[in-house]
Every structure is written in C-alpha cells, then in structure tokens.
Design a protein around this motif. Structure first.
Motif, PDB file in Angstrom:
ATOM      1  N   LYS A 100     108.474  34.835  95.509  1.00 39.04           N
ATOM      2  CA  LYS A 100     107.698  35.957  95.005  1.00 39.04           C
ATOM      3  C   LYS A 100     108.611  37.130  94.672  1.00 39.04           C
ATOM      4  N   GLY A 101     108.160  37.932  93.708  1.00 32.89           N
ATOM      5  CA  GLY A 101     108.930  39.095  93.300  1.00 32.89           C
ATOM      6  C   GLY A 101     109.911  38.741  92.198  1.00 32.89           C
ATOM      7  N   ASN A 122     111.088  51.742  93.469  1.00 35.66           N
ATOM      8  CA  ASN A 122     111.205  50.353  93.034  1.00 35.66           C
ATOM      9  C   ASN A 122     111.316  49.439  94.255  1.00 35.66           C
ATOM     10  N   PRO A 123     111.381  48.118  94.081  1.00 33.34           N
ATOM     11  CA  PRO A 123     111.429  47.219  95.249  1.00 33.34           C
ATOM     12  C   PRO A 123     112.623  47.448  96.168  1.00 33.34           C
ATOM     13  N   TRP A 161     112.843  40.999  91.164  1.00 31.72           N
ATOM     14  CA  TRP A 161     114.201  41.379  91.541  1.00 31.72           C
ATOM     15  C   TRP A 161     114.481  40.998  92.982  1.00 31.72           C
ATOM     16  N   HIS A 162     115.694  40.467  93.218  1.00 34.32           N
ATOM     17  CA  HIS A 162     116.065  40.046  94.566  1.00 34.32           C
ATOM     18  C   HIS A 162     117.465  40.572  94.877  1.00 34.32           C
TER      19      HIS A 162
END
Length: 219
Positions: free
Chosen positions: A60-61, A149-150, A63-64
């Motif tokens: 999931k998501g 942001n994330p 950007w990592h």
C-alpha cells in the motif's frame, strides 16, 4: 551550460531565458537523461526489492522511504550513473503504483521544499501511465493550505483541485516514461494518471540530489 551536455536529450522549451530558483515555475517541467546503465539498474533494483520488500507488488502507498544506503550498496549502477551525469545523490526512495491504485493514480501534488528538482528512473511497467504538469497561478497556490506528505514534510495541499484541475487550468505537458530517466521540476503541480492498458506494479526509483541541478531545466 554545466554538466555532460553530450549525454543530454533536451525535449521541452517554453522560452525561459534565465534560471531563477526562487521562481521554480519559470523552469521547464522535465528533461530526459541518457542512461547507459539503465538495464543494469533495473535488474539490480528488482533483485533488491525481491530480497528486501517481498510484498512490493501489493504494498500500500505510492512513495516508500527505504534503507537507501543499503540499496546504493547492492545496486552500484545507480551511483555509477549519478557520477556519469554529475549529480550526487542525497537520498533514494521507491515509488510503486499497484493495480489497487489504478483508478485514482497519484493525485495532484508538489514536492517538498527546499529542493526543486528530483530524478525519476523507470524500473518497470511505465507504459500507459502519464505524468501531467499543470499551470496553476502562483497566487492560487499561495492561498492553499499546507499539509504533510507521507514522509512528514510540509507541502501545499492540492487535494481540492485534483478533480477539476484538467477543466480549470492549462495542462503544460503529459508525459509517459519509457527508457529514459527524467530530471523534473517537482514544484510545478503534477499528478499521475493511469491508462486502461497499464500493467502493474509500475515502479520508479526517485533520487533526491544534494543540490538542485537547475541547469538541466534552464537554457
């Protein structure tokens, strides 16, 4: 112009004559880069993902944030290429677009400051997926709220514009990645749109440079 001009492939020209990092909207949206190491980079990154993020195909998501120092050690072609284009890397992250995200893509956003420029390297499944940059007036952007942001960094909140941006503001360019990395202007609002023939997961690595190599986006 500074840098290895013999390995550059210019493709966008909006008539900007000066490079002004205080006015990032005057820079070009993107610029393609030659990458003799691309095949090896792709092989090394996929191997690293298989060993370190085995669920990457369904993760999931988008950007990592990863252990980029380990990635750089195990994927030496990345830093070899950064040396080739004379852009030292500060950090590397991975962007993964899975099939579950296909309907929404990646909503309108800008990158976190202070840097303007980021580099995206296509790893796999980039066909029929498009990045669109939009010309939204600076006074409109200045009036928007700030969000995180994330990664916890402050950015302009563009969520309210995402559904109507194509009908409200001019699209500067629509770009499909293929066999060239791009250096791009992350301060121009942009989004990722998925076509009906896209395959998944679409994977990029994103390189954050130590300093903004603005000469790639100027003249």
């Amino acid at each position: 112009m500074a840098g290895n001009t013999n390995v550059l492939k210019w493709n966008m020209d909006h008539g900007h004559k000066n490079i002004d990092t205080t006015r990032p909207w005057t820079l070009k949206p993107y610029h393609e880069l030659e990458c003799p190491q691309l095949k090896q980079i792709r092989t090394e990154v996929i191997d690293w993902l298989e060993k370190n993020i085995p669920d990457y195909k369904t993760k999931k998501g988008f950007w990592h944030r990863i252990d980029y120092k380990d990635l750089a050690r195990k994927c030496p072609s990345i830093l070899e290429w950064c040396k080739f284009i004379r852009v030292p890397a500060r950090e590397i992250s991975i962007a993964i677009l899975t099939e579950a995200m296909a309907g929404k893509g990646v909503p309108l956003h800008v990158g976190a400051k202070p840097l303007i420029i980021k580099i995206n390297v296509p790893i796999c499944n980039t066909n029929d997926v498009y990045t669109e940059w939009y010309d939204i007036p600076q006074d409109v952007l200045n009036g928007l709220p700030i969000t995180k942001n994330p990664f916890g960094e402050s950015i302009i909140d563009l969520d309210d514009l995402d559904n109507t941006v194509a009908d409200t503001y001019p699209r500067i360019v629509r770009y499909e990645m293929s066999d060239y990395p791009i250096i791009f202007n992350s301060q121009i609002p942009h989004r990722v749109v998925v076509g009906k023939n896209a395959t998944f997961p679409r994977i990029l690595i994103s390189i954050i440079p130590i300093k903004d190599p603005v000469h790639f986006l100027g003249h």
